[in-house]
Structures are given as structure tokens and as C-alpha cells.
Design a protein around this motif. Structure first.
Motif, short mmCIF file in Angstrom:
data_model
loop_
_atom_site.label_atom_id
_atom_site.label_comp_id
_atom_site.label_asym_id
_atom_site.label_seq_id
_atom_site.Cartn_x
_atom_site.Cartn_y
_atom_site.Cartn_z
N LYS A 1 0.47 7.69 -10.54
CA LYS A 1 0.18 6.30 -10.88
C LYS A 1 1.47 5.56 -11.27
CE LYS A 1 -2.00 3.51 -14.50
NZ LYS A 1 -2.14 2.31 -13.67
N GLU B 1 5.44 -0.92 -6.77
CA GLU B 1 4.87 -2.25 -6.68
C GLU B 1 5.68 -3.27 -7.47
OE1 GLU B 1 0.78 -2.24 -7.78
OE2 GLU B 1 0.11 -1.49 -5.82
N ARG C 1 0.86 -1.18 0.00
CA ARG C 1 0.00 0.00 0.00
C ARG C 1 0.89 1.23 0.00
NH1 ARG C 1 -4.14 -0.60 4.87
NH2 ARG C 1 -2.25 -1.32 5.90
N ASN C 2 0.63 2.13 -0.92
CA ASN C 2 1.44 3.34 -1.02
C ASN C 2 0.62 4.57 -0.67
OD1 ASN C 2 3.95 2.15 -1.90
ND2 ASN C 2 2.93 1.71 -3.84
N TYR C 3 1.32 5.55 -0.14
CA TYR C 3 0.67 6.73 0.41
C TYR C 3 1.26 8.00 -0.19
CZ TYR C 3 -0.84 3.35 3.93
OH TYR C 3 -1.37 2.26 4.56
N ASN D 1 3.50 4.68 -8.20
CA ASN D 1 2.92 3.54 -7.50
C ASN D 1 3.23 2.23 -8.21
OD1 ASN D 1 0.69 2.34 -5.58
ND2 ASN D 1 0.13 1.68 -7.63
N ASP D 2 3.06 2.22 -9.53
CA ASP D 2 3.27 0.98 -10.30
C ASP D 2 4.73 0.53 -10.23
OD1 ASP D 2 0.63 1.21 -10.92
OD2 ASP D 2 0.94 1.82 -13.01
N ASP E 1 -5.90 3.47 -6.56
CA ASP E 1 -5.78 3.00 -7.95
C ASP E 1 -6.04 4.17 -8.88
OD1 ASP E 1 -5.48 1.26 -10.07
OD2 ASP E 1 -7.45 0.31 -9.85
N ILE F 1 5.94 9.45 -2.62
CA ILE F 1 5.01 8.33 -2.71
C ILE F 1 5.71 7.08 -2.20
CG2 ILE F 1 3.52 6.98 -4.23
CD1 ILE F 1 2.79 9.90 -4.31
N ASN G 1 10.57 3.80 -2.79
CA ASN G 1 9.60 4.89 -2.84
C ASN G 1 10.02 5.82 -3.97
OD1 ASN G 1 11.78 6.33 -1.74
ND2 ASN G 1 10.96 6.23 0.33
N GLN H 1 -3.99 7.22 1.43
CA GLN H 1 -3.55 6.09 0.64
C GLN H 1 -3.97 6.24 -0.82
OE1 GLN H 1 -5.16 2.29 1.86
NE2 GLN H 1 -4.36 1.23 0.07
N TYR H 2 -3.04 5.97 -1.71
CA TYR H 2 -3.36 5.84 -3.13
C TYR H 2 -4.00 4.47 -3.32
CZ TYR H 2 -2.48 4.81 -8.08
OH TYR H 2 -2.60 4.44 -9.40
#
Length: 380
Positions: free
Chosen positions: A153, A160, A3-5, A156-157, A230, A215, A166, A227-228
């Protein structure tokens, strides 16, 4: 899947040097849009949000020699430095840098102040990354006016996928002669400060700014955080500059986002729209929001405060959305008068305190690009 913020952040604009100053200005209903003279394109001048170069140089001189960097590079570095100053967990070896911009150092066209390669986006990004000693090569996201949110986005991708632990997302654009002439060629510049979604809107006002946000994952338990969840992008392929008249691309991005995350429209507490104040954009958004059953959700545009900051706009608006959620605060859609779109929207007309949890951020841009993103407040 981590989970990213949205963690530490910074906004540098005519409204203030830092996010808190910008939030205070919005709370006070201040606007960056001022009248400026430009006889080359506008006989009666134009309205825009411009940052004084002397102010930038005064701040930047605390870090390095201002003459060695372009105006945009200085703004990006200053915004990223604020994020560094707020954070104690940035590892230069594992942190990525993603920069969103539409035109970068385009103001260097026709000048010889810097080397010719400085106009390239990759060169600008490398200079910023090298200033901080970041080990990974920076990534540029330049997809018209969804760039700022798309960069979030992308961060985040990549986190992940294990590319970074980060990432810092930074964005910046200027009100250059190139940009002014481009929008004027569409006859899209408003003769007065822009009025998103209003019946007397006459076009866009431009603005310049820089912003940055960290992020990544966060294990702290001592505070609420955003939290981000999607984001989904869709391209309507309607026209090189004109949006779909049916709102198809924006509707598809929202609809797919909701379906993928099992979200009902009634769960959305706040909608941060693109809202450029052009006739076609605002009407397209209203149709898309209506098709997505979002008519009753409180919605605003921040363009009346900042003008359209191009590749920075969706990043600034995402940061403001973050703080709206944290503060349980809805900010008025500045300069709104009376509805000028064909569908009913719940335009925020006064600052309001309201319990907020889930927000939808949307953005649209030239070439038919559209993005919808979900942010949620994680409570302690």
C-alpha cells in the motif's frame, strides 16, 4: 491517478529459491515446517520453517562475500536481485525501495560479529539499498504482521504521489532466539505443525523467508496482470497482543474497503486470510469474515506451508494471491482438519482450478492492526 500492478516477484523460503519453486512446492503439498531441537526454550524441540545458512551463502557468494552481510541482509538482497533479473525497466534514479520487517537483524543481539548499529532497521535498509545503487533512501515499514501488505500500500501511495516511478517492496524476518522466546512467553508456539482454523489447532509455527515484488505502472498489452486496487487499515486498539474478540478492526478495514470501491462481498472470488492457528486470531478472523458476509468465499491460510514469517507473511501471501489469480488456482489450506471456529467458513481443502478475477487479502497483527487489500486480474 495511475494504475499500479504487482509485477516481477521473488519468494525465498525453505520451500525454494524463487517464486516458481515455492508454487511448485505448494502444489505438491510440501511444508517448510520441520522439527528442530532447542533445549533453551523447548525440551522436546519445536516446529519451524528455517533456511539453511550454507544454502544462503552458496547462492550469495555469486554476488558478493557472504561474511560481510547478515543472514537477513543476504536474503533480502537475493530476493531483490531476482526481481532485477526479471525486469528491464528498473531505473535506479526513480525506483523506491520499501522494506517490511518486524525485527530485522535482531539475531545480532549479544554478538559482536558486526558493528552495533547493524541491528537498527534503518542501517539494514541502507546496506541493502546501497548494494544495488538505488538513489532514494529506503523506507522501512514495521507494523507487526500487516507490514508486508502495508508496504505494498505504501509503495502504491508514494508512486501516486509522484515520489517514485515504481518501487520494489521487499520483506524479511528470521526465526531468532528473541522471536522464539517472545512467542513462547505467550505460550503460543504449537507443539506440532500449525493447523489454521482447525478444531485441533494448538498455536503458531514460525518461519523465516524473504520476498520482493516490483510495484508500478505497466503499459504492456501482451499478458494478463494483477492490478492493485486499494487497501484500508484499521486498528481495534484492543490489546498489545490480543485481537478484538468481535473482529471489529478487521471488519472495519474490510467494510471500508468495500464501501470505498463499491464492492459487494459476492464479487470476491478468493480470500487469503492471516490464519495464524492461535485460538484467538482464527476466531477473530472468522467473526470478522462472517460480519462482512464472506462466509461462502473460498478462503485459505498459507501458514501451514511456511509458518508465520512475521513481517514477510503478508507479502508472501500477496505474491501467492497474485499467482493464484493468474493461474486460476485455489490452493488448499494446508494442515486443515475440521473447523474449529464459531462461524462457517469455506475453507479450501483441496487444490482447485477455478476462474478467478477479484481477490481479498487480509492481515492482522499485534497492537490491533488490521489491513484489507483488493487485487484484480486485468485481462487482455
Amino acid at each position: 491517478m495511475s494504475r499500479n500492478y504487482l509485477l516481477s516477484d521473488s519468494i525465498i523460503s525453505p520451500l525454494g529459491f524463487g517464486t516458481l519453486e515455492n508454487l511448485k512446492a505448494i502444489q505438491n503439498s510440501d511444508s517448510a515446517l520441520k522439527h528442530h531441537n532447542n533445549s533453551k526454550f523447548f525440551k522436546k524441540g519445536y516446529y519451524a520453517g528455517l533456511i539453511d545458512i550454507e544454502w544462503i551463502n552458496d547462492e550469495f557468494s555469486k554476488l558478493a562475500e557472504p561474511v560481510k552481510f547478515t543472514k537477513l541482509e543476504k536474503l533480502l538482497i537475493l530476493s531483490i536481485k531476482q526481481v532485477f533479473d526479471q525486469s528491464n525497466s528498473i531505473d535506479l534514479n526513480t525506483t523506491g525501495l520499501i522494506i517490511s520487517t518486524t525485527k530485522g537483524n535482531i539475531d545480532l543481539l549479544g554478538t559482536d560479529e558486526f558493528s552495533s548499529d547493524r541491528i537498527y532497521l534503518w542501517k539494514m535498509a541502507n546496506i541493502v539499498a546501497e548494494f544495488f545503487g538505488l538513489k532514494h533512501k529506503p523506507i522501512i515499514v514495521s507494523n507487526a504482521c500487516i507490514s508486508g501488505a502495508l508496504a505494498i500500500k505504501t509503495a502504491n501511495d508514494l508512486i501516486e504521489a509522484g515520489r517514485f516511478s515504481n518501487a520494489i517492496v521487499a520483506g524479511g524476518d528470521l526465526v531468532s532466539q528473541f522471536v522464539l522466546s517472545g512467542f513462547q512467553s505467550f505460550q503460543a508456539i504449537s507443539p506440532k505443525p500449525c493447523r489454521p482454523f482447525s478444531n485441533d489447532r494448538e498455536g503458531v509455527s514460525l518461519g523465516e523467508a524473504a520476498a520482493a515484488v516490483l510495484i508500478g505502472p505497466d503499459s504492456s498489452k501482451d499478458q494478463e496482470k494483477i492490478q492493485y486496487i486499494d487497501a484500508v487499515i484499521a486498528n481495534d486498539a484492543n490489546h498489545i497482543s490480543g485481537p478484538s474478540r468481535t473482529g471489529e478492526g478487521l471488519f472495519q478495514s474490510i467494510n471500508r474497503l468495500f464501501e470505498r470501491n463499491n464492492i459487494e462481498p459476492s464479487q470476491i472470488d478468493y480470500l487469503s486470510a492471516h490464519g495464524t492457528a492461535t485460538n484467538y486470531n482464527d476466531e477473530m478472523e472468522a467473526i470478522a469474515f462472517d460480519r462482512a458476509a464472506l462466509n461462502s468465499v473460498p478462503v485459505n491460510s498459507l501458514k501451514g506451508y511456511y509458518g508465520h514469517t512475521l513481517g514477510t507473511s503478508a507479502l508472501i501471501e500477496s505474491i501467492i494471491t497474485k499467482h493464484s489469480l493468474l493461474k486460476d488456482k485455489l490452493y488448499a489450506s494446508f494442515n486443515f482438519t475440521a473447523s474449529g471456529v464459531s462461524k462457517d467458513l469455506n475453507i479450501i481443502q483441496d487444490h482447485e482450478n477455478r476462474e478467478l478475477s477479484l481477490a481479498l487479502k487480509t492481515a492482522s497483527g499485534f497492537g490491533g492492526c488490521n489491513l484489507a487489500m483488493l487485487l484484480i486480474k486485468e485481462r487482455i
